[in-house]
Write a protein that holds these residues in place. Structure first.
Motif, PDB file in Angstrom:
ATOM      1  N   ARG A 119      52.837 -77.089   4.755  1.00 34.33           N
ATOM      2  CA  ARG A 119      51.550 -77.710   5.191  1.00 34.33           C
ATOM      3  C   ARG A 119      50.729 -77.237   6.620  1.00 34.33           C
ATOM      4  NH1 ARG A 119      55.456 -81.221   6.147  1.00 34.33           N
ATOM      5  NH2 ARG A 119      55.252 -82.862   7.849  1.00 34.33           N
ATOM      6  N   LYS A 120      49.676 -77.402   6.618  1.00 35.65           N
ATOM      7  CA  LYS A 120      48.846 -76.907   7.684  1.00 35.65           C
ATOM      8  C   LYS A 120      48.965 -77.996   8.947  1.00 35.65           C
ATOM      9  CE  LYS A 120      45.535 -73.400   6.293  1.00 35.65           C
ATOM     10  NZ  LYS A 120      44.221 -73.050   6.145  1.00 35.65           N
ATOM     11  N   PHE A 121      49.093 -77.684  10.052  1.00 36.12           N
ATOM     12  CA  PHE A 121      49.307 -78.425  11.067  1.00 36.12           C
ATOM     13  C   PHE A 121      48.305 -77.976  12.387  1.00 36.12           C
ATOM     14  CE2 PHE A 121      51.492 -79.620  15.020  1.00 36.12           C
ATOM     15  CZ  PHE A 121      51.646 -80.868  14.917  1.00 36.12           C
ATOM     16  N   ASN A 122      47.121 -78.776  12.559  1.00 29.37           N
ATOM     17  CA  ASN A 122      46.153 -78.343  13.785  1.00 29.37           C
ATOM     18  C   ASN A 122      47.069 -78.517  15.104  1.00 29.37           C
ATOM     19  OD1 ASN A 122      44.164 -78.306  15.731  1.00 29.37           O
ATOM     20  ND2 ASN A 122      43.098 -78.067  13.982  1.00 29.37           N
ATOM     21  N   LEU A 123      47.118 -77.664  15.793  1.00 19.76           N
ATOM     22  CA  LEU A 123      47.726 -77.579  17.095  1.00 19.76           C
ATOM     23  C   LEU A 123      47.060 -78.256  18.301  1.00 19.76           C
ATOM     24  CD1 LEU A 123      49.114 -74.052  17.470  1.00 19.76           C
ATOM     25  CD2 LEU A 123      50.081 -75.940  16.615  1.00 19.76           C
ATOM     26  N   MET A 124      45.581 -78.637  18.031  1.00 15.69           N
ATOM     27  CA  MET A 124      44.831 -79.563  19.227  1.00 15.69           C
ATOM     28  C   MET A 124      45.503 -80.876  19.190  1.00 15.69           C
ATOM     29  SD  MET A 124      41.011 -78.016  19.393  1.00 15.69           S
ATOM     30  CE  MET A 124      40.702 -78.429  17.648  1.00 15.69           C
ATOM     31  N   PHE A 125      45.426 -81.085  20.612  1.00  9.84           N
ATOM     32  CA  PHE A 125      45.845 -82.462  20.984  1.00  9.84           C
ATOM     33  C   PHE A 125      44.480 -83.218  20.796  1.00  9.84           C
ATOM     34  CE2 PHE A 125      49.447 -80.994  23.159  1.00  9.84           C
ATOM     35  CZ  PHE A 125      50.520 -82.045  22.827  1.00  9.84           C
ATOM     36  N   LYS A 126      44.644 -84.473  20.130  1.00  6.04           N
ATOM     37  CA  LYS A 126      43.325 -85.107  19.910  1.00  6.04           C
ATOM     38  C   LYS A 126      43.530 -86.580  20.575  1.00  6.04           C
ATOM     39  CE  LYS A 126      41.464 -85.019  15.388  1.00  6.04           C
ATOM     40  NZ  LYS A 126      41.529 -85.650  13.944  1.00  6.04           N
ATOM     41  N   LEU A 141      42.063 -82.011  23.862  1.00  6.55           N
ATOM     42  CA  LEU A 141      42.389 -81.301  25.230  1.00  6.55           C
ATOM     43  C   LEU A 141      42.455 -79.644  24.860  1.00  6.55           C
ATOM     44  CD1 LEU A 141      45.666 -83.249  26.177  1.00  6.55           C
ATOM     45  CD2 LEU A 141      43.462 -83.533  26.808  1.00  6.55           C
ATOM     46  N   ARG A 142      41.691 -78.939  25.805  1.00  8.40           N
ATOM     47  CA  ARG A 142      41.500 -77.819  25.313  1.00  8.40           C
ATOM     48  C   ARG A 142      42.647 -76.909  24.945  1.00  8.40           C
ATOM     49  NH1 ARG A 142      39.501 -75.512  31.227  1.00  8.40           N
ATOM     50  NH2 ARG A 142      41.573 -75.364  32.266  1.00  8.40           N
ATOM     51  N   PRO A 143      42.783 -76.284  23.914  1.00  9.55           N
ATOM     52  CA  PRO A 143      43.900 -75.280  23.575  1.00  9.55           C
ATOM     53  C   PRO A 143      43.758 -74.072  24.262  1.00  9.55           C
ATOM     54  CG  PRO A 143      42.119 -75.356  21.811  1.00  9.55           C
ATOM     55  CD  PRO A 143      41.872 -75.989  22.734  1.00  9.55           C
ATOM     56  N   GLU A 144      42.849 -73.509  24.866  1.00 13.82           N
ATOM     57  CA  GLU A 144      42.757 -72.412  25.505  1.00 13.82           C
ATOM     58  C   GLU A 144      41.380 -72.458  26.706  1.00 13.82           C
ATOM     59  OE1 GLU A 144      41.429 -69.566  22.607  1.00 13.82           O
ATOM     60  OE2 GLU A 144      39.144 -69.896  22.797  1.00 13.82           O
ATOM     61  N   THR A 145      41.568 -71.788  27.623  1.00 17.22           N
ATOM     62  CA  THR A 145      40.629 -71.733  28.775  1.00 17.22           C
ATOM     63  C   THR A 145      39.263 -71.116  28.227  1.00 17.22           C
ATOM     64  OG1 THR A 145      41.408 -69.764  29.897  1.00 17.22           O
ATOM     65  CG2 THR A 145      42.294 -72.102  30.531  1.00 17.22           C
ATOM     66  N   ALA A 146      39.379 -70.179  27.403  1.00 16.68           N
ATOM     67  CA  ALA A 146      38.240 -69.167  27.036  1.00 16.68           C
ATOM     68  C   ALA A 146      37.156 -69.805  26.714  1.00 16.68           C
ATOM     69  CB  ALA A 146      38.619 -68.056  25.787  1.00 16.68           C
ATOM     70  N   GLN A 147      36.970 -71.030  26.237  1.00 14.96           N
ATOM     71  CA  GLN A 147      35.796 -71.503  25.439  1.00 14.96           C
ATOM     72  C   GLN A 147      34.746 -71.919  26.632  1.00 14.96           C
ATOM     73  OE1 GLN A 147      34.545 -70.997  22.437  1.00 14.96           O
ATOM     74  NE2 GLN A 147      36.686 -70.139  21.990  1.00 14.96           N
ATOM     75  N   GLY A 148      35.489 -72.469  27.802  1.00 12.27           N
ATOM     76  CA  GLY A 148      34.855 -72.975  29.023  1.00 12.27           C
ATOM     77  C   GLY A 148      34.019 -71.723  29.615  1.00 12.27           C
ATOM     78  N   ILE A 171      41.642 -69.600  35.639  1.00 14.26           N
ATOM     79  CA  ILE A 171      43.000 -69.977  35.657  1.00 14.26           C
ATOM     80  C   ILE A 171      43.082 -71.602  35.342  1.00 14.26           C
ATOM     81  CG2 ILE A 171      45.275 -70.305  36.725  1.00 14.26           C
ATOM     82  CD1 ILE A 171      44.472 -67.697  38.380  1.00 14.26           C
ATOM     83  N   GLY A 172      43.898 -72.098  34.132  1.00 13.99           N
ATOM     84  CA  GLY A 172      43.604 -73.512  34.073  1.00 13.99           C
ATOM     85  C   GLY A 172      44.713 -73.659  32.999  1.00 13.99           C
ATOM     86  N   LYS A 173      44.943 -75.071  32.957  1.00 11.43           N
ATOM     87  CA  LYS A 173      45.725 -75.728  32.100  1.00 11.43           C
ATOM     88  C   LYS A 173      45.020 -75.528  30.412  1.00 11.43           C
ATOM     89  CE  LYS A 173      48.812 -78.209  34.405  1.00 11.43           C
ATOM     90  NZ  LYS A 173      50.087 -78.893  34.520  1.00 11.43           N
ATOM     91  N   ALA A 174      46.126 -75.581  29.612  1.00 11.90           N
ATOM     92  CA  ALA A 174      45.568 -75.370  28.257  1.00 11.90           C
ATOM     93  C   ALA A 174      46.948 -76.327  27.353  1.00 11.90           C
ATOM     94  CB  ALA A 174      45.563 -73.972  27.487  1.00 11.90           C
ATOM     95  N   PHE A 175      46.529 -76.915  26.166  1.00 10.91           N
ATOM     96  CA  PHE A 175      47.550 -77.780  25.510  1.00 10.91           C
ATOM     97  C   PHE A 175      47.609 -77.382  23.984  1.00 10.91           C
ATOM     98  CE2 PHE A 175      45.477 -79.857  29.284  1.00 10.91           C
ATOM     99  CZ  PHE A 175      46.757 -80.432  30.207  1.00 10.91           C
ATOM    100  N   ARG A 176      48.737 -77.210  23.757  1.00  6.93           N
ATOM    101  CA  ARG A 176      48.686 -77.079  22.197  1.00  6.93           C
ATOM    102  C   ARG A 176      50.016 -77.947  21.578  1.00  6.93           C
ATOM    103  NH1 ARG A 176      47.916 -70.400  21.832  1.00  6.93           N
ATOM    104  NH2 ARG A 176      46.182 -70.507  22.946  1.00  6.93           N
TER     105      ARG A 176
END
Ligand code: ATP
Length: 458
Positions: A119-126, A141-148, A171-176
């Motif tokens: 099954r598919k599992f989304n890696l983003m913290f909600k 919580l952002r899963p990558e810094t790029a979108q910022g 440079i910054g934190k990301a969460f998966r």
């Protein structure tokens, strides 16, 4: 990897998060040496990617972003891993990381038990923002810094009068919410990224893509990384992200094998195109030098993990060496007793580039008494202005050198009785263990010179 993990803990580089409660999976704490090392790696990257380029500027965007961002980026829909569980031993696997025959037979690779369907599992913290926990308050919580970076691209053009091609670094934190978090800090749920997004005119993207691959490779060479432990991996059609035209990973030979360290991606105009569509804002670039030509820029991304870089640099620097009596002749090193040498004296040494080492110079008085400690403290006070220093006056000198070798300190300054007489001190080099006498007034300049000329010998 066990040796690396245990040295990292013992010397205060990295500890397990919340250890007294049994630890928190996927999270790690950086101790006194670890935080220094991490800051230096970040500093080296920042210098390379901003200060050395006239057309790249920095950004520090918020971790919490408008939830529409993640719809536009495709993360809500596509940022998933395929997940399977074993009904018997309850182990959890990423379906793409277990042998295909196990997956086809639905057989657990650990215990042979039956596996669930994939099954598919989304890696983003909600989570929720504000007091009401309803769908309107969902935030990620952002899963990558790029979108910022993408959502600020117009702001930066306007505030800094940037002209294409140009880059934005962050440079910054990301969460998966990673399913499998083994191999120490390699893959964690909370980590840091170092990303640079380079905005180019469509049609010039392939040229810039090649240029950034070249530059990122040269960067690791400059840091003195073992180049035979690095290789390129081009994404095949089945690996390529839906937005990417071309993608290469730089892989490093970690103790568990070749693994991704950094990605260089040609992301096309996908990101700015999607943000235009979802925000309703015109994100075209207006080329004022070219009859106000308008276009959505293509993006070349270089995306490296900071914490993964730290693991790589730690593994790369780690060495165990037999210290032969010959090597010690004439010096006060040798066995841990600090007297005679024996042929089975091993040392563990972290051969960090001096620009990255958490401590650059350690000052060691041969004795505490007779004014040597005071003299050593005075020397430290002077060097402190220019370098990260440590001071150690306890134990045999040989043992103190070993402690500094383990911390990766490239230079030790030993203050002895001769120092009191003629104002010279011993400068000892971590890698070669050679020692030279230097007038203390020349110490700072000499160390600076040694750092500039540094070449890894092993
Ligand atoms: P993977 O396939 O290993 O999950 P990815 O291809 O999704 O990684 P990217 O999204 O391209 O990785 O992220 C860029 C960089 O960020 C990676 O090269 C890696 O250095 C770092 N990174 C990604 N995920 C993690 C993580 N969970 N823990 C530590 N670093 C990470």
């Amino acid at each position: 990897m066990e040796k690396i993990t245990s040295l990292a803990k013992r010397r205060g580089f990295v500890y397990q998060s919340s250890e007294i409660y049994g630890g928190q999976n996927g999270a790690w704490d950086y101790g006194p040496l670890g935080v220094e090392l991490k800051n230096r790696i970040a500093g080296a990257w920042w210098k390379e990617m901003t200060r050395l380029h006239d057309n790249i500027v920095g950004l520090d965007a918020a971790i919490l972003m408008h939830p529409r961002t993640w719809e536009a980026s495709g993360h809500v829909e596509n940022f998933t891993d395929p997940l399977v569980d074993c009904k018997k031993c309850k182990s959890r696997f990423r379906a793409d990381q277990i042998p295909q025959e196990n997956l086809a037979a639905k057989k657990c690779p650990d215990c042979g038990g039956e596996l669930t369907d994939t099954r598919k599992f989304n890696l983003m913290f909600k989570t929720h923002i504000g007091p009401a926990e309803d769908t309107a308050s969902i935030i990620y919580l952002r899963p990558e810094t790029a979108q910022g970076i993408y959502v600020n691209y117009k702001n930066i053009i306007q505030s800094n009068r940037m002209k294409i091609p140009f880059g934005i670094a962050q440079i910054g934190k990301a969460f998966r919410n990673e399913i499998v978090t083994k191999n120490f800090i390699f893959r964690t749920c909370e980590f840091e990224q170092m990303e640079m997004q380079y905005f180019v005119k469509p049609g010039t993207d392939e040229e810039w893509f090649a240029e950034w691959r070249k530059q990122r490779w040269a960067y690791y060479e400059k840091l003195g990384i073992k180049m035979d432990h690095l290789r390129w991996h081009q994404h095949g059609p089945d690996e390529l992200a839906h937005y990417a035209k071309d993608a290469y990973d730089i892989e490093y030979l970690f103790p568990m094998g070749w693994r991704e360290l950094e990605g260089v991606h040609n992301r096309t105009d996908y990101d700015l195109g999607r943000h235009t569509q979802f925000s309703g804002k015109d994100l075209q670039y207006i080329d004022q030098d070219n009859n106000n030509e308008r276009y959505i820029p293509f993006i070349i991304e270089t995306s490296a993990g900071l914490t993964r870089n730290l693991l790589m640099i730690f593994c790369d620097a780690y060495d165990e060496e037999l210290v032969t009596p010959d090597k010690n002749s004439g010096s006060s090193e040798g066995t841990s007793s600090g007297t005679a040498s024996s042929s089975d004296d091993w040392r563990t040494v972290l051969r960090f580039h001096p620009d990255l080492a958490p401590v650059t110079v350690a000052i060691l008085p041969l004795m505490k008494k007779d004014g040597l400690a005071e003299l050593a403290q005075d020397i430290r006070a002077e060097l402190k202005e220019d370098y990260a220093t440590d001071y150690d006056q306890s134990g045999a000198i040989g043992r103190r050198y070993r402690r500094q070798d383990e911390a990766g300190t490239p230079f030790c300054v030993t203050v002895d009785y001769q120092s009191k007489e003629d104002g010279t001190v011993t400068l000892r080099f971590r890698d070669s263990m050679e020692q030279v006498r230097v007038p203390k007034a020349e110490l700072s300049a000499r160390i600076r010179q040694e750092i500039k000329a540094y070449k890894r010998i092993k």
